[in-house]
Design a protein around this motif. Structure first.
Motif, PDB file in Angstrom:
ATOM      1  N   LEU A   1       0.819  -1.216   0.000  1.00 46.23           N
ATOM      2  CA  LEU A   1       0.000   0.000   0.000  1.00 46.23           C
ATOM      3  C   LEU A   1       0.854   1.268   0.000  1.00 46.23           C
ATOM      4  CD1 LEU A   1      -2.873  -0.936   2.478  1.00 46.23           C
ATOM      5  CD2 LEU A   1      -3.040  -0.629  -0.006  1.00 46.23           C
TER       6      LEU A   1
ATOM      7  N   PHE B   1      -1.613   7.835  -0.995  1.00 47.93           N
ATOM      8  CA  PHE B   1      -2.677   8.036  -0.005  1.00 47.93           C
ATOM      9  C   PHE B   1      -3.422   6.753   0.372  1.00 47.93           C
ATOM     10  CE2 PHE B   1      -2.348  11.980  -2.537  1.00 47.93           C
ATOM     11  CZ  PHE B   1      -1.786  12.790  -1.559  1.00 47.93           C
ATOM     12  N   ALA B   2      -2.964   5.589  -0.054  1.00 49.52           N
ATOM     13  CA  ALA B   2      -3.661   4.337   0.252  1.00 49.52           C
ATOM     14  C   ALA B   2      -3.581   4.009   1.741  1.00 49.52           C
ATOM     15  CB  ALA B   2      -3.103   3.194  -0.575  1.00 49.52           C
ATOM     16  N   ARG B   3      -2.413   4.189   2.329  1.00 45.83           N
ATOM     17  CA  ARG B   3      -2.281   3.869   3.758  1.00 45.83           C
ATOM     18  C   ARG B   3      -3.117   4.823   4.602  1.00 45.83           C
ATOM     19  NH1 ARG B   3       4.009   2.549   4.916  1.00 45.83           N
ATOM     20  NH2 ARG B   3       4.300   4.627   4.079  1.00 45.83           N
ATOM     21  N   ASP B   4      -3.178   6.083   4.206  1.00 51.85           N
ATOM     22  CA  ASP B   4      -4.025   7.032   4.927  1.00 51.85           C
ATOM     23  C   ASP B   4      -5.491   6.632   4.829  1.00 51.85           C
ATOM     24  OD1 ASP B   4      -1.858   8.584   5.697  1.00 51.85           O
ATOM     25  OD2 ASP B   4      -1.980   9.865   3.908  1.00 51.85           O
ATOM     26  N   ALA B   5      -5.916   6.175   3.653  1.00 50.49           N
ATOM     27  CA  ALA B   5      -7.302   5.746   3.472  1.00 50.49           C
ATOM     28  C   ALA B   5      -7.611   4.529   4.339  1.00 50.49           C
ATOM     29  CB  ALA B   5      -7.562   5.433   1.999  1.00 50.49           C
ATOM     30  N   VAL B   6      -6.678   3.582   4.418  1.00 52.64           N
ATOM     31  CA  VAL B   6      -6.881   2.390   5.246  1.00 52.64           C
ATOM     32  C   VAL B   6      -6.954   2.786   6.722  1.00 52.64           C
ATOM     33  CG1 VAL B   6      -5.809   0.225   6.020  1.00 52.64           C
ATOM     34  CG2 VAL B   6      -5.867   0.794   3.593  1.00 52.64           C
ATOM     35  N   LYS B   7      -6.078   3.685   7.152  1.00 52.72           N
ATOM     36  CA  LYS B   7      -6.112   4.153   8.547  1.00 52.72           C
ATOM     37  C   LYS B   7      -7.449   4.798   8.876  1.00 52.72           C
ATOM     38  CE  LYS B   7      -1.190   5.314   8.960  1.00 52.72           C
ATOM     39  NZ  LYS B   7      -0.254   6.436   9.106  1.00 52.72           N
ATOM     40  N   LYS B   8      -7.936   5.652   7.977  1.00 52.89           N
ATOM     41  CA  LYS B   8      -9.222   6.322   8.210  1.00 52.89           C
ATOM     42  C   LYS B   8     -10.370   5.318   8.213  1.00 52.89           C
ATOM     43  CE  LYS B   8      -7.909  10.833   6.462  1.00 52.89           C
ATOM     44  NZ  LYS B   8      -8.102  11.854   5.433  1.00 52.89           N
ATOM     45  N   CYS B   9     -10.315   4.333   7.339  1.00 52.74           N
ATOM     46  CA  CYS B   9     -11.367   3.315   7.273  1.00 52.74           C
ATOM     47  C   CYS B   9     -11.426   2.513   8.562  1.00 52.74           C
ATOM     48  CB  CYS B   9     -11.119   2.400   6.086  1.00 52.74           C
ATOM     49  SG  CYS B   9     -12.350   1.107   5.872  1.00 52.74           S
TER      50      CYS B   9
END
Length: 160
Positions: free
Chosen positions: A141, A146-154
């Motif tokens: 990721l 921004f994939a890791r940020d999206a996973v963290k937010k999810c």
């Protein structure tokens, strides 16, 4: 083909180039060869991981599972060397943004094998393999903006 033309026309200028340039020019792969190498290496890696998972329940299957699963993941990870080159791959692996993810993946590779060979603990080895998968996912990721940020937010939203 260009080198053959130079030699046949008498304009062989390779003597002016350095040895490093000559080696580099002779060892570069075409884009289609790189893609083929990536696909073969990646498919072989995934196949070894799946085969290792299938062999888990055999007698002495724990060690076979850990070795095949880990080696399959290493081979899948190494397949990207065909796409970007080994030096560039290592530079990107140990870049500031993914050094922790890279180290975590390496640690999980080692822990999986230690749990299988030294501890011979099936449950712990399987937990390490799951953590190895999660570490590789997190590492992968890091290449998507921004994939890791999206996973963290999810996950943050799921935990609220």
């Amino acid at each position: 083909m260009d080198k053959l033309k130079k030699v046949l026309s008498g304009n062989d200028e390779d003597e002016e180039e350095g040895i490093v340039t000559q080696i580099s020019n002779s060892s570069t792969l075409s884009w289609s060869t790189r893609i083929k190498g990536f696909i073969v290496c990646f498919v072989l890696g995934v196949s070894l991981s799946i085969l290792g998972s299938c062999l888990l329940f055999l007698k002495d299957g724990l060690i076979i599972f850990a070795v095949l699963y880990t080696f399959g993941n290493i081979l899948s990870l190494a397949s990207t060397c065909f796409l970007m080159g080994p030096v560039n791959q290592f530079k990107k692996m140990f870049a500031k943004t993914r050094i922790i993810a890279t180290l975590l993946v390496i640690v999980m590779f080692i822990l999986t094998l230690v749990c299988a060979f030294a501890l011979k603990n099936t449950a712990l080895t399987i937990v390490c393999c799951v953590l190895q998968f999660l570490a590789l996912t997190w590492y992968s990721l890091s290449y998507i903006p921004f994939a890791r940020d999206a996973v963290k937010k999810c996950f943050g939203a799921c935990l609220e």
